[in-house]
Each structure stands twice: as C-alpha cells, then as structure tokens.
Scaffold this motif. Structure first.
Motif, PDB file in Angstrom:
ATOM      1  N   TRP A  88       0.744  -1.224   0.159  1.00 44.56           N
ATOM      2  CA  TRP A  88      -0.023  -0.122   0.084  1.00 44.56           C
ATOM      3  C   TRP A  88       0.941   1.149   0.072  1.00 44.56           C
ATOM      4  CZ3 TRP A  88      -0.397   3.662   4.104  1.00 44.56           C
ATOM      5  CH2 TRP A  88      -1.275   4.787   3.744  1.00 44.56           C
ATOM      6  N   LEU A  89       1.899   1.188   0.899  1.00 42.26           N
ATOM      7  CA  LEU A  89       2.858   2.565   0.936  1.00 42.26           C
ATOM      8  C   LEU A  89       3.302   2.540  -0.583  1.00 42.26           C
ATOM      9  CD1 LEU A  89       4.460   1.968   4.230  1.00 42.26           C
ATOM     10  CD2 LEU A  89       2.981   3.841   3.439  1.00 42.26           C
ATOM     11  N   THR A  90       3.980   1.617  -1.297  1.00 45.14           N
ATOM     12  CA  THR A  90       4.664   1.687  -2.515  1.00 45.14           C
ATOM     13  C   THR A  90       3.540   2.137  -3.479  1.00 45.14           C
ATOM     14  OG1 THR A  90       5.811  -0.547  -2.255  1.00 45.14           O
ATOM     15  CG2 THR A  90       5.410   0.179  -4.460  1.00 45.14           C
ATOM     16  N   ALA A  91       2.242   1.794  -3.612  1.00 43.49           N
ATOM     17  CA  ALA A  91       1.318   2.438  -4.585  1.00 43.49           C
ATOM     18  C   ALA A  91       1.126   3.830  -4.133  1.00 43.49           C
ATOM     19  CB  ALA A  91       0.080   1.687  -4.501  1.00 43.49           C
ATOM     20  N   LEU A  92       1.085   4.112  -2.523  1.00 40.67           N
ATOM     21  CA  LEU A  92       0.580   5.441  -2.314  1.00 40.67           C
ATOM     22  C   LEU A  92       1.914   6.356  -2.784  1.00 40.67           C
ATOM     23  CD1 LEU A  92      -0.949   7.338  -0.251  1.00 40.67           C
ATOM     24  CD2 LEU A  92       0.970   7.042   1.389  1.00 40.67           C
ATOM     25  N   VAL A  93       3.336   6.172  -2.678  1.00 41.31           N
ATOM     26  CA  VAL A  93       4.370   6.850  -2.906  1.00 41.31           C
ATOM     27  C   VAL A  93       4.385   6.978  -4.516  1.00 41.31           C
ATOM     28  CG1 VAL A  93       6.880   7.354  -2.967  1.00 41.31           C
ATOM     29  CG2 VAL A  93       5.475   6.640  -0.942  1.00 41.31           C
ATOM     30  N   ARG A  94       4.143   5.885  -5.159  1.00 39.03           N
ATOM     31  CA  ARG A  94       4.098   6.136  -6.516  1.00 39.03           C
ATOM     32  C   ARG A  94       3.141   6.784  -7.389  1.00 39.03           C
ATOM     33  NH1 ARG A  94       4.697   0.256  -7.780  1.00 39.03           N
ATOM     34  NH2 ARG A  94       2.201   0.635  -7.686  1.00 39.03           N
ATOM     35  N   ASP A  95       2.117   6.729  -6.731  1.00 39.67           N
ATOM     36  CA  ASP A  95       0.977   7.507  -7.177  1.00 39.67           C
ATOM     37  C   ASP A  95       1.096   9.030  -7.007  1.00 39.67           C
ATOM     38  OD1 ASP A  95      -0.241   5.513  -8.104  1.00 39.67           O
ATOM     39  OD2 ASP A  95      -1.672   5.372  -6.581  1.00 39.67           O
ATOM     40  N   ARG A  96       1.845   9.382  -5.734  1.00 41.84           N
ATOM     41  CA  ARG A  96       1.803  10.769  -5.251  1.00 41.84           C
ATOM     42  C   ARG A  96       3.157  11.566  -5.630  1.00 41.84           C
ATOM     43  NH1 ARG A  96      -2.066   8.327  -3.078  1.00 41.84           N
ATOM     44  NH2 ARG A  96      -3.951   9.342  -2.117  1.00 41.84           N
ATOM     45  N   VAL A  97       4.058  10.856  -6.258  1.00 40.40           N
ATOM     46  CA  VAL A  97       5.476  11.612  -6.654  1.00 40.40           C
ATOM     47  C   VAL A  97       5.458  11.464  -8.107  1.00 40.40           C
ATOM     48  CG1 VAL A  97       7.899  11.411  -6.322  1.00 40.40           C
ATOM     49  CG2 VAL A  97       6.448  10.757  -4.544  1.00 40.40           C
TER      50      VAL A  97
END
Length: 420
Positions: free
Chosen positions: A78-87
């Motif tokens: 979930w953290l991976t997807a969060l960062v990838r979507d918001r950077v």
C-alpha cells in the motif's frame, strides 16, 4: 447596550478569522518529511525519503506508528502504491520519468518513527538527457496541508515544499554536499513558525496575558517592556531545547511533545484570563513552556541526520529564521491585542477560545481521537498576517462601539427627586 457592542466585537473576531483562514489544515506539524535527491548513473535519479509515520497515520487513517516494524512490512504494497501515485518527476522537455519504489522499511530518525522509502526515477528512452526536471511531491501534504517536505539536492539549496507549493525544479548533477546551506534552513525556520498554528496561538495568548497584567500601568513603555521580557524568555527556552534535541541529547516521543505544546496553550490561556502569578514566576513558566515548544521545532533538524560541526550552521540558521518570524508575528499582533485586552469580556472570550482549540489538540494528539473542536480550529489556523487582520478587525469594531456608546445621561435630565 455595552454587552451587545462587546458581542459584536466578538462576532467580528469570528467572521474575520473565517475570512482569513486558509484551506483546511492540521495543527502543528511535528516534523517534515526529509527527501534527498541524487544522481544514480547517467540516466537515473535516486530519491530517499523519510516520512513520519505519525503524519501518514493522520493523513490516511492508518495505525502504522503504533507498531512500526510489523505495520510497515504489512503495508509495504500500500505504501509503495501511495508513493508511486503521489510523486511525479517531469523532464524539461515534457517527458515523464517512470518512478519505481525500490524499498519501503520502518526506520527511526532522532526519536521519531518513519517510513524510509527509496525510489528510482529513470529517464524515458525516447527523451533526451535533460539537465533539469520538475519534482512534484503530494505524499501526506495532499491531506495534511500544514505538513512540510524538505528536499535536499546535490546541486542547489534545499527547498521546502508543502500543499500550497508542491513543485520544485531539479538540477541534475553529483555528489552530495557535506552539510546543508544556511539560506534554506533560515527559510525553513521562518516558515515553520509562520505556519505553525500552535506556536502562533501560544504567542498570541502570552501577549494577551502580558497586556492584561500591564493594564494597571499607564505607560506604554511598561507594557512593551513586559511583553518583550516574556517573549525573550520563550525564545531562550525554545532555543535551548532546540539545540539539545537537534544534537540528539534529548529525545521524547512526538505524541508527548505535541500534546505538551497544546497543553502549554491551555495553561497560558487560563493565566491570561486573570494574570495572578508574580512577574518572576510568569517569566520562569514561559521559559519552561519555551523548552517544550523547542522540542517541536527540532523535528526538521533531527531529520537531517547531521552530526558534529555539520549541524552548527543549519541549527543557527533555523533558529534565526524562527526568531525573525516570531518577532514579526509579535509586531503584527501586539497593538490589536493590547487594545482588545482593555475589554474584559473580549479578553476572556479570546482566551477561552484559544483554550478550547488547544484542548482539542491535546485530545487529538495524546489519545489519537477525533478533534471535537476541529471547525473552530479551522477558523483559528492561519499565518500571522491573517491572524493580525482578524484582530485588527475586532479592534476596529470595539473602538467604533466605544466611540458611539451613549454617554451617561446628564443630571438635569434625571427625574426630579421628590422629598418626602
């Protein structure tokens, strides 16, 4: 009639605060996300971020900070997807750099639990090698508008990003500097205080207490001297704890520090209603409160992971920025606070409102519960300019009310007294 006019002054405070309030935001941000950007090979950028778990929890309603190691491992996808979507990284020629997340792990930086995230941004094959790119960071700041992101690059000064300013220009080269330049830390300290709602509210409350105490002194010089002395003690206190915490000699959990900062506002607001302490006791207590606030100021410096002499210049620069912002904020609010303090009803209302907001922060920070006064918090959050505008508006209403207040009826107009 007099009570009605005082109520009108209070209403002006609320309306002006609402007009000047920024977009919804959280209270004091205990520590910035620290992002380091460097080159990796001829075509890649390597990015390492330390994101405070407490801010992730607040933004996305998770509970990572309660058990960092297992919780971060379980939420890695979930953290991976969060960062990838918001950077987002975009080259000067418009090409978007694909971003991959290489690592997500729990970490601890100077007493705070963080999520350490390593990313690699690769120049698209179809694009030309660009000497510059644009970084957009929306992790946590998309929800917690007061959160700050300190980005350090190898080619230029560090840049402070937030919700209002999420984009920066990247110049791509090598190798990282040994320390952080003074200018960005001066700016970071200035903005930290300027956008720190709890620090600003505390400054306003202690200024109100000083003005209330000095009402019995007719001379303006006495009031200014008292207010300057209290401010100096607050400065001394937070300067000491800022240095100790930045050097790693003092470390307390973020939750404890944040709740303690809010609690200082509650106590200071109660004192402002009826300043009964001796001047020496008040100065000593303000210094103690400054120690607590300094631990909150230290969050940004702690995440630089600098040691020894490398920390001296950033520490001094950050503290100078804090002091500049504090003095400017005091200069903006001192006059309206001094005028409003002459009305007991308005003074008590302002102090009670500050105490209510701070109590909500204590509940939110200490017990991780929903803030029961969040709407009022939203009204009071803002920069010193916004708060000063609200206070000046209230002052104008109060002065107009006094100027138009009917005088006592002359004795001749009173009904004749009948003897017997």
């Amino acid at each position: 009639m007099r009570r009605l006019l005082q109520a009108a002054a209070l209403a002006a405070v609320i309306v002006a605060l609402q007009a000047f309030a920024p977009a919804p935001a959280q209270a004091h941000d205990p520590g910035a996300t620290l992002v380091t950007v460097g080159s990796a090979g001829a075509t890649d950028l390597e990015i390492t971020a330390q994101i405070p778990l407490s801010r992730i929890d607040l933004a996305y309603h998770t509970r990572l900070d309660s058990d960092p190691g297992p919780a971060v491992r379980a939420s890695a996808n979930w953290l991976t997807a969060l960062v990838r979507d918001r950077v987002r990284i975009t080259a000067a020629d418009g090409a978007t750099w694909p971003v991959t997340v290489d690592e997500v792990a729990a970490d601890r930086v100077r007493g705070d639990d963080t999520a350490r995230v390593r990313l690699t941004a690769t120049l698209p094959a179809a694009a030309t090698r660009a000497r510059s790119a644009q970084l957009r960071w929306d992790v946590v700041t998309d929800v917690v508008h007061s959160h700050k992101v300190l980005v350090t690059t190898v080619t230029g000064p560090a840049v402070l990003l937030n919700h209002q300013n999420p984009v920066m220009r990247l110049e791509i080269a090598a190798p990282p500097p040994a320390s952080v330049p003074a200018a960005p830390m001066l700016h970071a300290g200035f903005e930290h205080f300027r956008q720190g709602a709890d620090h600003l509210l505390f400054l306003c409350v202690i200024a109100l207490a000083a003005a209330r105490r000095s009402l019995r002194r007719a001379r303006l010089r006495a009031r200014v001297t008292l207010m300057a002395g209290i401010t100096a003690m607050f400065t001394a206190g937070h300067s000491v704890s800022l240095a100790l915490a930045s050097l790693g000699w003092v470390s307390l959990p973020t939750r404890v520090v944040d709740a303690g900062i809010a609690l200082t506002i509650v106590v200071a607001a109660a004192h402002a209603v009826r300043p009964a302490l001796s001047a020496r006791t008040e100065l000593a207590l303000t210094a103690v409160f400054g120690l607590v606030h300094g631990l909150g100021f230290a969050g940004t410096l702690q995440r630089l992971t600098l040691t020894g002499t490398d920390l001296i210049l950033p520490l001094l620069s950050f503290n100078l920025g804090l002091e500049a912002a504090q003095l400017l904020a005091l200069a903006l609010i001192a006059v309206p606070v001094a005028v409003l303090a002459r009305s007991p009803a308005v003074s008590v209302t302002l102090a009670a409102s500050a105490a209510a907001v701070a109590t909500g922060w204590v509940v939110e920070r200490a017990f991780e519960l929903t803030n029961p006064v969040q709407p009022l918090t939203g009204l009071l959050l803002g920069t010193p300019e916004r708060l000063a505008g609200a206070l000046f508006a209230a002052t104008a209403v109060l002065l107009i009310a006094r100027a138009t207040r009917p005088e006592d009826a002359p004795a001749a107009a009173q009904p004749a007294r009948r003897d017997g």
